[in-house]
Scaffold this active site. Structure first.
Site, PDB file in Angstrom:
ATOM      1  N   ARG A  69       0.827  -1.208   0.000  1.00 37.11           N
ATOM      2  CA  ARG A  69       0.000   0.000   0.000  1.00 37.11           C
ATOM      3  C   ARG A  69       0.861   1.257   0.000  1.00 37.11           C
ATOM      4  O   ARG A  69       0.531   2.253  -0.650  1.00 37.11           O
ATOM      5  CB  ARG A  69      -0.958  -0.011   1.192  1.00 37.11           C
ATOM      6  N   GLN A 100     -10.141  10.041   7.865  1.00 37.31           N
ATOM      7  CA  GLN A 100      -9.979   8.633   8.224  1.00 37.31           C
ATOM      8  C   GLN A 100      -8.838   8.026   7.404  1.00 37.31           C
ATOM      9  O   GLN A 100      -8.420   6.915   7.662  1.00 37.31           O
ATOM     10  CB  GLN A 100     -11.275   7.868   7.947  1.00 37.31           C
ATOM     11  N   VAL A 102      -5.186   7.299   5.785  1.00 40.61           N
ATOM     12  CA  VAL A 102      -3.829   7.171   6.329  1.00 40.61           C
ATOM     13  C   VAL A 102      -2.792   7.487   5.262  1.00 40.61           C
ATOM     14  O   VAL A 102      -1.609   7.254   5.452  1.00 40.61           O
ATOM     15  CB  VAL A 102      -3.622   5.737   6.869  1.00 40.61           C
ATOM     16  N   ASP A 103      -3.240   8.027   4.094  1.00 41.97           N
ATOM     17  CA  ASP A 103      -2.352   8.158   2.929  1.00 41.97           C
ATOM     18  C   ASP A 103      -1.544   9.459   2.889  1.00 41.97           C
ATOM     19  O   ASP A 103      -0.667   9.604   2.034  1.00 41.97           O
ATOM     20  CB  ASP A 103      -3.166   7.998   1.635  1.00 41.97           C
ATOM     21  N   HIS A 118      -7.115   7.820  11.996  1.00 39.17           N
ATOM     22  CA  HIS A 118      -6.674   6.419  11.896  1.00 39.17           C
ATOM     23  C   HIS A 118      -5.169   6.308  11.682  1.00 39.17           C
ATOM     24  O   HIS A 118      -4.672   5.289  11.193  1.00 39.17           O
ATOM     25  CB  HIS A 118      -7.442   5.712  10.765  1.00 39.17           C
ATOM     26  N   CYS A 129       8.756   0.264  22.831  1.00 42.76           N
ATOM     27  CA  CYS A 129       8.955   1.558  23.508  1.00 42.76           C
ATOM     28  C   CYS A 129       7.919   2.607  23.084  1.00 42.76           C
ATOM     29  O   CYS A 129       7.848   3.685  23.663  1.00 42.76           O
ATOM     30  CB  CYS A 129      10.370   2.075  23.250  1.00 42.76           C
ATOM     31  N   SER A 188     -18.153   5.798   3.638  1.00 42.92           N
ATOM     32  CA  SER A 188     -19.373   4.976   3.720  1.00 42.92           C
ATOM     33  C   SER A 188     -20.068   5.209   5.059  1.00 42.92           C
ATOM     34  O   SER A 188     -21.189   4.748   5.260  1.00 42.92           O
ATOM     35  CB  SER A 188     -18.997   3.497   3.562  1.00 42.92           C
TER      36      SER A 188
HETATM   37  N1  APR Z   1     -15.832  10.585  -4.757  1.00 39.86           N
HETATM   38  C1  APR Z   1     -16.665  10.539  -3.670  1.00 39.86           C
HETATM   39  N2  APR Z   1     -16.961   9.377  -3.007  1.00 39.86           N
HETATM   40  C2  APR Z   1     -16.408   8.233  -3.494  1.00 39.86           C
HETATM   41  C3  APR Z   1     -15.553   8.208  -4.624  1.00 39.86           C
HETATM   42  C4  APR Z   1     -15.266   9.459  -5.262  1.00 39.86           C
HETATM   43  N3  APR Z   1     -14.477   9.538  -6.323  1.00 39.86           N
HETATM   44  N4  APR Z   1     -15.170   6.917  -4.856  1.00 39.86           N
HETATM   45  C5  APR Z   1     -15.763   6.163  -3.872  1.00 39.86           C
HETATM   46  N5  APR Z   1     -16.508   6.948  -3.066  1.00 39.86           N
HETATM   47  C6  APR Z   1     -17.248   6.566  -1.865  1.00 39.86           C
HETATM   48  C7  APR Z   1     -17.861   5.171  -1.883  1.00 39.86           C
HETATM   49  O1  APR Z   1     -19.162   5.213  -2.456  1.00 39.86           O
HETATM   50  C8  APR Z   1     -17.921   4.838  -0.384  1.00 39.86           C
HETATM   51  O2  APR Z   1     -19.133   5.312   0.193  1.00 39.86           O
HETATM   52  O3  APR Z   1     -16.311   6.552  -0.816  1.00 39.86           O
HETATM   53  C9  APR Z   1     -16.754   5.644   0.201  1.00 39.86           C
HETATM   54  C10 APR Z   1     -15.556   4.811   0.629  1.00 39.86           C
HETATM   55  O4  APR Z   1     -16.008   4.001   1.687  1.00 39.86           O
HETATM   56  P1  APR Z   1     -15.004   2.952   2.375  1.00 39.86           P
HETATM   57  O5  APR Z   1     -14.269   2.217   1.334  1.00 39.86           O
HETATM   58  O6  APR Z   1     -15.833   2.202   3.364  1.00 39.86           O
HETATM   59  O7  APR Z   1     -13.927   3.888   3.110  1.00 39.86           O
HETATM   60  P2  APR Z   1     -14.075   4.703   4.483  1.00 39.86           P
HETATM   61  O8  APR Z   1     -15.462   5.171   4.728  1.00 39.86           O
HETATM   62  O9  APR Z   1     -13.021   5.720   4.467  1.00 39.86           O
HETATM   63  O10 APR Z   1     -13.699   3.548   5.545  1.00 39.86           O
HETATM   64  C11 APR Z   1     -13.598   3.905   6.899  1.00 39.86           C
HETATM   65  O11 APR Z   1     -12.743   1.719   7.429  1.00 39.86           O
HETATM   66  O12 APR Z   1     -11.467   0.008   6.654  1.00 39.86           O
HETATM   67  C12 APR Z   1     -11.509   1.013   7.594  1.00 39.86           C
HETATM   68  O13 APR Z   1      -9.749   2.230   8.627  1.00 39.86           O
HETATM   69  C13 APR Z   1     -10.380   2.019   7.398  1.00 39.86           C
HETATM   70  O14 APR Z   1     -10.471   4.450   7.423  1.00 39.86           O
HETATM   71  C14 APR Z   1     -11.112   3.292   6.956  1.00 39.86           C
HETATM   72  C15 APR Z   1     -12.489   3.108   7.567  1.00 39.86           C
END
Ligand code: APR
Length: 247
Positions: A69, A100, A102-103, A118, A129, A188
Site C-alpha cells: 500500500r 480517516q 492514512v495516505d 486512523h 517503547c 461509507s
Molecule cells: N468521490 C466521492 N466518493 C467516493 C468516490 C469518489 N471519487 N469513490 C468512492 N466513493 C465513496 C464510496 O461510495 C464509499 O461510500 O467513498 C466511500 C468509501 O467508503 P469505504 O471504502 O468504506 O472507506 P471509508 O469510509 O473511508 O472507511 C472507513 O474503514 O477500513 C476502515 O480504517 C479504514 O479508514 C477506513 C475506515
C-alpha cells in the site's frame, strides 16, 4: 451540480466549516477504497491484516501488505478534491479537516492542519517503547523492521479493535460540535467513532452536506446530498463558497 438557492445561502452564511473525509476522496488519485466492488476488503481479509493479533501471528505478512500500500501511495498524486480543501483551509476563518485516511495526501496537497483519526501509513511505531518515527527509510524487505530499542516496528495506523489517538478524537469531536457547516466526503460512514461525527455536528446545529458517488448510511440525515466524484464536486463547491462570500 445544480446550486440551489439554499445551498448558496448556506455557503454564504457559514462561519465555521468542518470536513470529514474517507477513502473516496483519494479514489480519483488511484488509492483503492476499502469497501465496494474494487475495495481492498474485497481482495484482502481485514482479520488477517489489520489487527494486532494478526500482526503478532504473522508480522511479515502484515508488513508485506502495508509495504504494497505504501508503494501505491508513493506513486500517486493528490487530486483536485484534496487541493480544493487545502485552499479552503487557507481562505476560511474557521476550517477543520478530519480524515480517516492514512495516505497523507491531504498534507501533500498543502493542508496545514489535518486531524488524522486512523494514523498515517507512512509513519512507524515501536511495539515495545512506543516511539513513533516518520522515516520513509523504513522499508519491509522480508525482515520485520526493528526499533533501536530492539522492539518490532509496526505501521502507525489504527487497526480494528484499537482505540483512536486521544488528541485526534478530542479535536475531531470539538470540530464537529462547533461547526455550522459540516461536509462528509467520500466515506461509507459505517466505521465508528468517525461515522458519528456528522451526526454530532448535525445535532449541534450544523448543516450537513454529503458528497459521495452513491448513497450511504448517512444520506437520510444529510441536508444536501451532492452525488458525484469529490474530485469534481469539491472544487466547484469551494468556488461557489468563494463567490457567494464576496457577494
Ligand atoms: N468521490 C466521492 N466518493 C467516493 C468516490 C469518489 N471519487 N469513490 C468512492 N466513493 C465513496 C464510496 O461510495 C464509499 O461510500 O467513498 C466511500 C468509501 O467508503 P469505504 O471504502 O468504506 O472507506 P471509508 O469510509 O473511508 O472507511 C472507513 O474503514 O477500513 C476502515 O480504517 C479504514 O479508514 C477506513 C475506515
Amino acid at each position: 451540480m445544480h446550486h440551489t438557492e439554499s445551498l448558496c445561502a448556506l455557503l454564504r452564511d457559514s462561519r465555521s466549516i468542518s470536513v470529514l473525509t474517507g477513502a473516496g476522496v483519494s479514489a480519483e488519485s488511484g488509492v483503492p477504497t476499502f469497501r465496494g466492488k474494487e475495495g481492498l476488503w474485497s481482495k484482502f481479509k481485514p482479520e488477517e491484516l489489520a489487527n494486532l493479533q494478526a500482526f503478532m501471528a504473522n508480522p511479515e505478512l502484515v508488513w508485506e501488505w502495508y509495504e504494497y500500500r505504501r508503494r501505491i501511495i508513493d506513486q500517486v498524486q493528490p487530486n483536485p478534491g484534496h487541493y480544493a480543501l487545502a485552499q479552503w483551509e487557507k481562505e476560511a476563518g474557521s476550517f477543520h479537516l478530519i480524515t480517516q485516511n492514512v495516505d497523507g495526501l491531504h498534507q501533500r496537497a498543502g493542508s496545514g492542519k489535518v486531524i488524522e483519526l486512523h494514523g498515517n501509513i507512512l509513519h512507524n511505531r515501536c511495539l515495545r517503547c512506543g516511539n513513533t518515527s516518520q522515516s520513509r527509510e523504513v522499508h519491509f524487505e522480508g525482515k520485520v523492521p526493528g526499533c533501536s530499542c530492539g522492539g518490532m516496528l509496526r505501521p502507525d495506523v489504527v487497526w480494528f479493535g484499537e482505540t483512536l489517538p486521544e488528541k485526534a478524537i478530542e479535536e475531531a469531536f470539538a470540530a464537529a460540535e462547533t461547526a455550522d457547516l459540516f461536509l462528509s466526503v467520500g466515506t461509507s460512514a459505517i466505521v465508528y467513532p468517525a461515522a458519528s461525527l456528522p451526526q454530532v455536528a448535525k445535532s449541534s446545529g450544523a448543516v450537513l452536506i454529503e458528497i459521495n458517488v452513491e448513497h450511504t448510511a448517512l444520506t437520510p440525515i444529510a441536508d444536501h446530498f451532492l452525488q458525484g466524484p469529490s474530485g469534481e464536486i469539491l472544487p466547484v463547491l469551494f468556488e461557489k463558497w468563494r463567490t457567494v462570500r464576496i457577494g
